[in-house]
Write a protein that holds these residues in place. Structure first.
Motif, PDB file in Angstrom:
ATOM      1  N   TRP A 226       0.825  -1.209   0.000  1.00 52.39           N
ATOM      2  CA  TRP A 226       0.000   0.000   0.000  1.00 52.39           C
ATOM      3  C   TRP A 226       0.857   1.255   0.000  1.00 52.39           C
ATOM      4  O   TRP A 226       0.579   2.227  -0.719  1.00 52.39           O
ATOM      5  CB  TRP A 226      -0.937  -0.021   1.200  1.00 52.39           C
ATOM      6  N   LEU A 227       1.923   1.274   0.764  1.00 47.56           N
ATOM      7  CA  LEU A 227       2.782   2.452   0.796  1.00 47.56           C
ATOM      8  C   LEU A 227       3.427   2.682  -0.561  1.00 47.56           C
ATOM      9  O   LEU A 227       3.422   3.805  -1.078  1.00 47.56           O
ATOM     10  CB  LEU A 227       3.863   2.291   1.862  1.00 47.56           C
ATOM     11  N   ASP A 228       3.975   1.636  -1.163  1.00 43.72           N
ATOM     12  CA  ASP A 228       4.612   1.790  -2.469  1.00 43.72           C
ATOM     13  C   ASP A 228       3.598   2.176  -3.537  1.00 43.72           C
ATOM     14  O   ASP A 228       3.924   2.916  -4.480  1.00 43.72           O
ATOM     15  CB  ASP A 228       5.351   0.510  -2.854  1.00 43.72           C
ATOM     16  N   GLN A 229       2.371   1.700  -3.409  1.00 46.31           N
ATOM     17  CA  GLN A 229       1.330   2.132  -4.336  1.00 46.31           C
ATOM     18  C   GLN A 229       1.094   3.639  -4.219  1.00 46.31           C
ATOM     19  O   GLN A 229       0.910   4.335  -5.225  1.00 46.31           O
ATOM     20  CB  GLN A 229       0.027   1.382  -4.044  1.00 46.31           C
ATOM     21  N   ALA A 230       1.097   4.148  -2.979  1.00 42.60           N
ATOM     22  CA  ALA A 230       0.889   5.581  -2.765  1.00 42.60           C
ATOM     23  C   ALA A 230       2.031   6.391  -3.363  1.00 42.60           C
ATOM     24  O   ALA A 230       1.810   7.423  -4.006  1.00 42.60           O
ATOM     25  CB  ALA A 230       0.753   5.861  -1.268  1.00 42.60           C
ATOM     26  N   ILE A 231       3.252   5.940  -3.144  1.00 40.40           N
ATOM     27  CA  ILE A 231       4.411   6.645  -3.692  1.00 40.40           C
ATOM     28  C   ILE A 231       4.353   6.649  -5.210  1.00 40.40           C
ATOM     29  O   ILE A 231       4.549   7.684  -5.868  1.00 40.40           O
ATOM     30  CB  ILE A 231       5.717   5.996  -3.206  1.00 40.40           C
ATOM     31  N   LEU A 232       4.089   5.482  -5.789  1.00 39.64           N
ATOM     32  CA  LEU A 232       4.084   5.373  -7.244  1.00 39.64           C
ATOM     33  C   LEU A 232       2.964   6.204  -7.857  1.00 39.64           C
ATOM     34  O   LEU A 232       3.140   6.804  -8.923  1.00 39.64           O
ATOM     35  CB  LEU A 232       3.947   3.907  -7.657  1.00 39.64           C
ATOM     36  N   ALA A 233       1.817   6.277  -7.180  1.00 43.53           N
ATOM     37  CA  ALA A 233       0.722   7.093  -7.701  1.00 43.53           C
ATOM     38  C   ALA A 233       1.140   8.554  -7.817  1.00 43.53           C
ATOM     39  O   ALA A 233       0.824   9.230  -8.813  1.00 43.53           O
ATOM     40  CB  ALA A 233      -0.502   6.964  -6.790  1.00 43.53           C
ATOM     41  N   THR A 234       1.857   9.055  -6.820  1.00 39.52           N
ATOM     42  CA  THR A 234       2.335  10.432  -6.870  1.00 39.52           C
ATOM     43  C   THR A 234       3.377  10.614  -7.957  1.00 39.52           C
ATOM     44  O   THR A 234       3.325  11.576  -8.739  1.00 39.52           O
ATOM     45  CB  THR A 234       2.917  10.840  -5.507  1.00 39.52           C
ATOM     46  N   ARG A 235       4.322   9.716  -8.021  1.00 38.29           N
ATOM     47  CA  ARG A 235       5.368   9.828  -9.036  1.00 38.29           C
ATOM     48  C   ARG A 235       4.781   9.784 -10.446  1.00 38.29           C
ATOM     49  O   ARG A 235       5.186  10.568 -11.322  1.00 38.29           O
ATOM     50  CB  ARG A 235       6.407   8.719  -8.829  1.00 38.29           C
TER      51      ARG A 235
END
Length: 248
Positions: A226-235
């Motif tokens: 979930w955290l990496d999904q959040a980061i990738l969504a922003t990037r």
């Protein structure tokens, strides 16, 4: 009364060509974002608990800036329970690459310490050690990119005995170029004041005893996390506007 927005406006009026605003308060930096949403001279970056679970309900990754200022608003919506390691992973995966691309003339930060695990109003799980690491990172970026020009402001913080005094003492010490070692003993006069005022003991040391380590994004990410999904969504939402590959 939005003092960071007024400060940024004063900097622009004084001739600053590009201002970067980094908001690490647990709540979305909605006010500053709204004021400068259509201004391509101001890059606003907010790391905050996801608006799915926390006021004010804004700050999704697709909020990226108005017409003519696309890519100037950046939002990292973090899952509840994010700890030092996850928060710092998010910060370093988003903030340094964008600031290095943006090349601001000055860095303005809003350093709310309500991301702490003991803060009563939100659901992130940082320690003062992780918060201290974020201050050091911003100080370093200010010297790397802005010739040391860094305007650091306060923000939210509601654990007024255990967190706020220690966090912002670390912030001021870092900004002054004299960072305080984490295991420093809290002055006895302050602990006596806490005891007499609140009828309880305060923290003995300037640390929560945590090592603020994190895994760098460049080493890879987990698309199921979930955290990496959040980061990738922003990037993915913002990096292309700045000519940066979001997958790297």
């Amino acid at each position: 009364y939005n003092d960071p927005a007024l400060a940024i406006r004063a900097l622009l009026d004084a001739g600053a060509e590009r201002v970067a605003y980094v908001d690490v308060d647990v709540h979305h930096g909605d006010g500053v974002q709204a004021v400068f949403y259509d201004d391509p001279r101001v890059l606003t970056i907010s790391l905050h608990e996801t608006p799915r679970t926390l006021f004010p309900g804004t700050g999704y990754p697709d909020e990226t800036g108005g017409p003519g200022a696309e890519g100037s608003a950046v939002n990292v919506a973090l899952p509840p329970g994010t700890t030092d390691s996850g928060w710092l992973r998010s910060f370093h995966a988003v903030v340094p690459p964008l600031l290095r691309s943006w090349r601001p003339k000055i860095l303005v930060s809003q350093d709310g310490c309500d991301t702490h695990v003991e803060d009563p109003l939100a659901h992130l799980a940082l320690t003062v050690d992780g918060q201290r690491a974020s201050y050091a990172a911003m100080h370093s970026l200010a010297h790397e990119l802005c010739e040391g020009r860094w305007l650091a402001t306060g923000g939210g913080g509601y654990a007024i005995v255990d967190v706020v005094p220690r966090a912002w003492t670390h912030l001021l010490a870092e900004a002054a170029g004299s960072p305080i070692p984490p295991d420093t003993v809290v002055p006895e006069v302050w602990r006596d004041h806490v005891a007499s005022t609140f009828g309880r003991s305060g923290p003995v040391r300037m640390t929560d005893g945590q090592a603020p380590d994190f895994d760098d994004w460049a080493a890879g990410y987990d698309p199921g996390d979930w955290l990496d999904q959040a980061i990738l969504a922003t990037r993915k939402a913002v990096f292309p506007f700045h000519g940066i590959n979001p997958e790297w």
